[in-house]
Design an enzyme around this catalytic site. Sequence first.
Site, PDB file in Angstrom:
ATOM      1  N   LYS A  13      19.377 -72.738  38.497  1.00 42.40           N
ATOM      2  CA  LYS A  13      18.899 -73.179  37.175  1.00 42.40           C
ATOM      3  C   LYS A  13      20.018 -73.069  36.135  1.00 42.40           C
ATOM      4  O   LYS A  13      20.258 -73.992  35.373  1.00 42.40           O
ATOM      5  CB  LYS A  13      17.701 -72.316  36.712  1.00 42.40           C
ATOM      6  CG  LYS A  13      16.514 -72.363  37.660  1.00 42.40           C
ATOM      7  CD  LYS A  13      15.340 -71.562  37.142  1.00 42.40           C
ATOM      8  CE  LYS A  13      15.598 -70.074  37.028  1.00 42.40           C
ATOM      9  NZ  LYS A  13      15.854 -69.386  38.312  1.00 42.40           N
ATOM     10  N   ARG A  88       7.751 -68.588  32.612  1.00 42.46           N
ATOM     11  CA  ARG A  88       7.749 -67.999  33.941  1.00 42.46           C
ATOM     12  C   ARG A  88       6.371 -67.478  34.327  1.00 42.46           C
ATOM     13  O   ARG A  88       6.198 -66.935  35.410  1.00 42.46           O
ATOM     14  CB  ARG A  88       8.686 -66.807  33.946  1.00 42.46           C
ATOM     15  CG  ARG A  88       9.886 -67.037  34.807  1.00 42.46           C
ATOM     16  CD  ARG A  88      10.669 -65.763  34.742  1.00 42.46           C
ATOM     17  NE  ARG A  88      11.974 -66.068  34.289  1.00 42.46           N
ATOM     18  CZ  ARG A  88      13.051 -65.911  35.023  1.00 42.46           C
ATOM     19  NH1 ARG A  88      12.986 -65.421  36.215  1.00 42.46           N
ATOM     20  NH2 ARG A  88      14.210 -66.232  34.561  1.00 42.46           N
ATOM     21  N   ARG A 122      27.099 -64.289  44.412  1.00 44.91           N
ATOM     22  CA  ARG A 122      27.169 -64.680  43.003  1.00 44.91           C
ATOM     23  C   ARG A 122      28.019 -63.711  42.180  1.00 44.91           C
ATOM     24  O   ARG A 122      27.944 -62.500  42.324  1.00 44.91           O
ATOM     25  CB  ARG A 122      25.777 -64.746  42.384  1.00 44.91           C
ATOM     26  CG  ARG A 122      25.874 -65.016  40.874  1.00 44.91           C
ATOM     27  CD  ARG A 122      24.641 -65.546  40.282  1.00 44.91           C
ATOM     28  NE  ARG A 122      23.544 -64.615  40.359  1.00 44.91           N
ATOM     29  CZ  ARG A 122      22.364 -64.857  39.804  1.00 44.91           C
ATOM     30  NH1 ARG A 122      22.165 -65.995  39.178  1.00 44.91           N
ATOM     31  NH2 ARG A 122      21.406 -63.979  39.915  1.00 44.91           N
ATOM     32  N   ARG A 155      25.855 -59.049  38.997  1.00 40.99           N
ATOM     33  CA  ARG A 155      24.676 -58.629  38.234  1.00 40.99           C
ATOM     34  C   ARG A 155      23.942 -57.503  38.952  1.00 40.99           C
ATOM     35  O   ARG A 155      23.790 -57.537  40.167  1.00 40.99           O
ATOM     36  CB  ARG A 155      23.727 -59.823  38.054  1.00 40.99           C
ATOM     37  CG  ARG A 155      23.899 -60.489  36.725  1.00 40.99           C
ATOM     38  CD  ARG A 155      23.180 -61.781  36.604  1.00 40.99           C
ATOM     39  NE  ARG A 155      21.763 -61.762  36.934  1.00 40.99           N
ATOM     40  CZ  ARG A 155      20.959 -62.796  36.785  1.00 40.99           C
ATOM     41  NH1 ARG A 155      21.437 -63.930  36.287  1.00 40.99           N
ATOM     42  NH2 ARG A 155      19.700 -62.729  37.121  1.00 40.99           N
ATOM     43  N   ARG A 166      12.402 -59.929  43.281  1.00 40.61           N
ATOM     44  CA  ARG A 166      12.369 -61.057  42.339  1.00 40.61           C
ATOM     45  C   ARG A 166      11.751 -62.289  42.997  1.00 40.61           C
ATOM     46  O   ARG A 166      11.036 -63.052  42.353  1.00 40.61           O
ATOM     47  CB  ARG A 166      13.785 -61.377  41.846  1.00 40.61           C
ATOM     48  CG  ARG A 166      14.291 -60.341  40.848  1.00 40.61           C
ATOM     49  CD  ARG A 166      15.785 -60.399  40.688  1.00 40.61           C
ATOM     50  NE  ARG A 166      16.255 -61.608  40.059  1.00 40.61           N
ATOM     51  CZ  ARG A 166      17.507 -62.044  40.133  1.00 40.61           C
ATOM     52  NH1 ARG A 166      18.413 -61.365  40.803  1.00 40.61           N
ATOM     53  NH2 ARG A 166      17.856 -63.152  39.527  1.00 40.61           N
TER      54      ARG A 166
END
Length: 209
Positions: A13, A88, A122, A155, A166
């Site tokens: 996203k 969300r 990531r 992160r 998540r």
Amino acid sequence: MKLILLGAPGAGKGTQATRLAEHYSIPHISTGDIFRANLKAETPLGLKAKEYMDKGLLVPDELTVDLVMDRIAQEDCVNGYILDGFPRTLNQAAALDEKVAIDAAVDVEVPDEDIVKRMAGRRVCPNCGEPYHTEWKVPKKEGICDRCGAELIIRKDDEPETVLKRLTVYHDQTQPLIDHYGKQDKLVAVDGTLSVEEVTNAIIAKLEA
Ligand code: AP5
């Protein structure tokens, strides 16, 4: 153009929102980035949000909805915006529906097994939020953001157990929004497993069809 980007954590996203924001010259509004900026500045909101983010849970609606409503009321949003990570929950979607008519909700579809691999590689810029990947989107200079020169980080919520949490939260609380926007005839689904550029092109082609 008022766009929502839906999709699981790590579906791309943020990556697509950056590109679409440039293409349409409208602001990219990421609730995750807003919470992380507040956390960096150690504001009460940031410290409260951290309690949820670190566990892979959603920040409560009452902390999230007003924040977004205030942001989209700002002057730079007059020609539209891209909401990345909001809404969300069905409550958040209802709050948005009351205020604005969005043009489309783009669902970036990526299977859970691909998500887990993506999150492991990531790296993100803590300064401008630009996402990178150790295999698919390598910065020109190792460990340094191409856009602003800051040192890239991993992160905290990308730890494997938090990623699984998540994903569960996504399936329980956010996936119902796909039906919500489908019923409004605003859903645009794209295959998020294609290359970054192919995904962007597919979104733009579908939005302009
Ligand atoms: P947020 O920051 O929004 O996290 P997220 O939704 O979990 O999404 P991510 O940022 O992890 O992933 P992404 O889909 O943007 O993917 P990316 O482009 O980085 O939210 C964090 C937390 O804040 C939440 O868990 C929650 O606690 C809280 N929060 C935020 N909004 C909230 C709300 N509305 N209500 C309540 N709580 C909220 O890509 C991922 C990786 O894949 C990158 O390395 C990238 O380079 C790579 N990649 C991207 N596209 C491709 C591709 N096509 N091929 C290969 N690799 C790709």
